[in-house]
Scaffold this active site. Structure first.
Site, PDB file in Angstrom:
ATOM      1  N   ASP A 303       3.233 -12.338  48.934  1.00  0.00           N
ATOM      2  CA  ASP A 303       3.945 -13.519  49.421  1.00  0.00           C
ATOM      3  C   ASP A 303       4.373 -14.388  48.240  1.00  0.00           C
ATOM      4  O   ASP A 303       3.836 -14.268  47.133  1.00  0.00           O
ATOM      5  CB  ASP A 303       3.033 -14.335  50.348  1.00  0.00           C
ATOM      6  CG  ASP A 303       2.793 -13.616  51.670  1.00  0.00           C
ATOM      7  OD1 ASP A 303       3.615 -12.741  52.009  1.00  0.00           O
ATOM      8  OD2 ASP A 303       1.790 -13.910  52.332  1.00  0.00           O
ATOM      9  N   TYR A 372      -8.272  -8.344  46.493  1.00  0.00           N
ATOM     10  CA  TYR A 372      -7.757  -9.715  46.482  1.00  0.00           C
ATOM     11  C   TYR A 372      -8.865 -10.677  46.088  1.00  0.00           C
ATOM     12  O   TYR A 372     -10.047 -10.421  46.319  1.00  0.00           O
ATOM     13  CB  TYR A 372      -7.275 -10.120  47.882  1.00  0.00           C
ATOM     14  CG  TYR A 372      -6.102  -9.327  48.389  1.00  0.00           C
ATOM     15  CD1 TYR A 372      -4.803  -9.750  48.145  1.00  0.00           C
ATOM     16  CD2 TYR A 372      -6.302  -8.165  49.127  1.00  0.00           C
ATOM     17  CE1 TYR A 372      -3.723  -9.026  48.628  1.00  0.00           C
ATOM     18  CE2 TYR A 372      -5.233  -7.434  49.611  1.00  0.00           C
ATOM     19  CZ  TYR A 372      -3.933  -7.870  49.360  1.00  0.00           C
ATOM     20  OH  TYR A 372      -2.885  -7.153  49.842  1.00  0.00           O
ATOM     21  N   TYR A 445      -2.935  -8.204  56.467  1.00  0.00           N
ATOM     22  CA  TYR A 445      -2.462  -9.562  56.155  1.00  0.00           C
ATOM     23  C   TYR A 445      -3.683 -10.412  55.829  1.00  0.00           C
ATOM     24  O   TYR A 445      -4.523 -10.681  56.699  1.00  0.00           O
ATOM     25  CB  TYR A 445      -1.693 -10.138  57.332  1.00  0.00           C
ATOM     26  CG  TYR A 445      -0.389  -9.393  57.591  1.00  0.00           C
ATOM     27  CD1 TYR A 445       0.726  -9.647  56.808  1.00  0.00           C
ATOM     28  CD2 TYR A 445      -0.299  -8.444  58.599  1.00  0.00           C
ATOM     29  CE1 TYR A 445       1.925  -8.965  57.028  1.00  0.00           C
ATOM     30  CE2 TYR A 445       0.889  -7.756  58.828  1.00  0.00           C
ATOM     31  CZ  TYR A 445       1.996  -8.024  58.033  1.00  0.00           C
ATOM     32  OH  TYR A 445       3.167  -7.352  58.250  1.00  0.00           O
TER      33      TYR A 445
END
Ligand SMILES: [Zn+2]
Length: 489
Positions: A303, A372, A445
């Protein structure tokens, strides 16, 4: 049929030496050494054979245009061809290899056909009715013209990565030839009612027009047999160049939290002035061609507000019609330095790759792991109990509905996804902040995995914790794709 008789007859018709060799079925480099081949097949060799006459106006000795190749293989034609190629933009292309695609007029094919009928008339049963008596022009171009062009241009013939030189030839009698062919076509293949008209083409001639299928009498009603000596040779209609497609790969790190992946346009206006794609394209593709034509691909994306750190995300540029066919390491490192100057993206391991390697980027996306690190805020000071609830290093499965924020471009589905591990620690500077290290299946996501999006992701970090939690900042730490190979400087 003796070879000498065949050659004598071809000479009588004005056929050039190269075409004589074609009718003697010379192969490979036998065209390069004519005399040797003539001797091998017991034919008297005459350098200046073919039809010679004195042009009445200037009394100069000149050769007539060969009736079967229209001088395609003559020295003059070759010299003109080289001159025409040299006057194109070929100098702009830094390619060692070329590929030649020559498009010849249909009239040439008709002339081969006419000579075939002539040879049947002359030599009867010695000539096949369904197999052409010559080495085809297409094949002869490969054996005669291509090696000479390559040698003169100092290029190698490279069918995979060469610069494509497309040469379109025409002849003044082309239209007339096609009109006659259409006339013949109407007799041989009268169109039945409702039947589609088959356009005259090379393949139609090859398939339907052989002495076995069309009688000599009929053919001779419409065409001259043997083909008449022409006054004019072939002309160049156009020569166009197409550089090879090259592929340049690397890994990018996204350092900015205000940068979109591709140009971001909303209601016709740019939201951000730059993007990863544009920064990379203008610094790499410019060297090869017009960057607008380049196709940028990466193994996933992040993103706008997410950074991508660690070894970075693999990407590849597909660059068509490239002016350069290679990239040296010095130039590649210079490109990396220039991209670093953007201070938004940093790139490493820039290198040229093969087309087959694109599969690394395109395939297996679903099965890859992604690491992440998320900085998250909770409503109170983090406790040991909270950290324990979020210490799930054995992993877990989630069901994730397409997030509302991407519904405009992705269909609504509920997807099962695997979270391979989750680990939480407290931010020492602010105890209301938690750092989450998450390893997930590609395509998960992460923001929704953390806050749960009103129960659209089950379970979520928020539901495991039993209280709201929100992402403040997110970084991609590692992408599970060991490609392109790392380059040590
Ligand atoms: Zn010829």
């Amino acid at each position: 049929m003796k070879n000498q008789d065949l050659v004598d007859y071809l000479k009588e018709c004005g056929v050039c030496l190269f075409c004589q060799l074609r009718y003697l079925k010379a192969r490979g480099n036998e065209y390069q050494n004519k005399q040797e081949y003539f001797e091998k097949v017991n034919v008297l060799y005459e350098e200046d054979s073919g039809c010679i006459e004195y042009a009445p106006t200037n009394k100069r000795k000149r050769r007539n245009v060969c009736p079967t190749c229209l001088d395609l293989f003559s020295d003059d034609f070759r010299d003109q061809l080289l001159l025409s190629i040299s006057s194109t933009d070929i100098g702009k292309y830094d390619c060692d290899g070329i590929v030649i695609a020559m498009s010849i007029p249909i009239i040439l094919q008709l002339r081969q056909l006419s000579m075939w009928y002539a040879l049947i008339d002359k030599f009867g049963d010695n000539v096949s009715l369904d197999r052409t008596p010559d080495v085809s022009l297409k094949e002869a171009i490969k054996l005669i013209l291509n090696p000479t062009i390559c040698e003169k241009l100092k290029k190698s013939y490279d069918i995979n990565n060469g610069l494509m030189v497309t040469i379109n030839l025409s002849h003044s009698q082309e239209e007339e030839g096609i009109t006659r062919l259409e006339k013949l076509n109407n007799i041989v293949n009268p169109r039945k009612r409702g039947e589609k008209y088959e356009k005259i083409s090379r393949s139609l001639i090859e398939r339907k027009y052989t002495p076995a299928r069309v009688s000599s009498e009929l053919f001779k009603e419409i065409f001259d047999v043997p083909p008449l000596i022409s006054n004019e040779g072939l002309k160049f209609d156009s020569i166009s160049l197409l550089g090879p497609s090259v592929y340049v790969a690397g890994r990018y790190r996204k350092i900015s939290r205000k940068l979109s992946h591709t140009p971001w346009v909303l209601n016709g206006e740019r939201v951000m002035d730059d993007s990863i794609e544009e920064i990379i394209n203008r610094n790499i593709a410019n060297y090869f061609c017009d960057p607008k034509k380049v196709n940028f691909m990466s193994s996933g994306r992040e993103d706008v507000d997410v950074r991508c750190l660690g070894a970075g995300r693999p990407f590849v540029l597909e660059i068509p019609n490239a002016l350069q066919s290679s990239l040296n390491s010095e130039k590649a490192r210079q490109m990396e330095d220039n991209i670093d100057k953007s201070q938004k993206v940093s790139v490493r391991d820039i290198q040229m790759v093969k087309r087959e390697d694109l599969s690394h980027i395109k395939m297996g996306e679903e099965h890859k792991r992604k690491c992440y690190r998320a900085l998250c805020q909770i409503g109170s000071v983090a406790t040991i109990d909270m950290l324990r609830k979020l210490d799930l290093q054995q992993g877990f499965e989630i069901q994730q509905k397409t997030p509302i924020r991407v519904l405009h471009r992705r269909p609504l589905h509920t997807r099962p996804r695997t979270v391979y591990s989750l680990k939480a620690s407290v931010c020492q500077q602010n105890k209301c902040l938690i750092i989450l290290d998450i390893v997930t299946q590609a395509g998960t996501y992460i923001k929704e995995l953390v806050h749960g999006e009103f129960g659209r992701t089950i379970p979520s970090v928020a539901s495991l914790l039993g209280q709201p939690i929100d992402i403040v900042a997110l970084d991609v730490m590692e992408i599970d794709l060991d490609w392109p190979p790392s380059i040590s400087v």
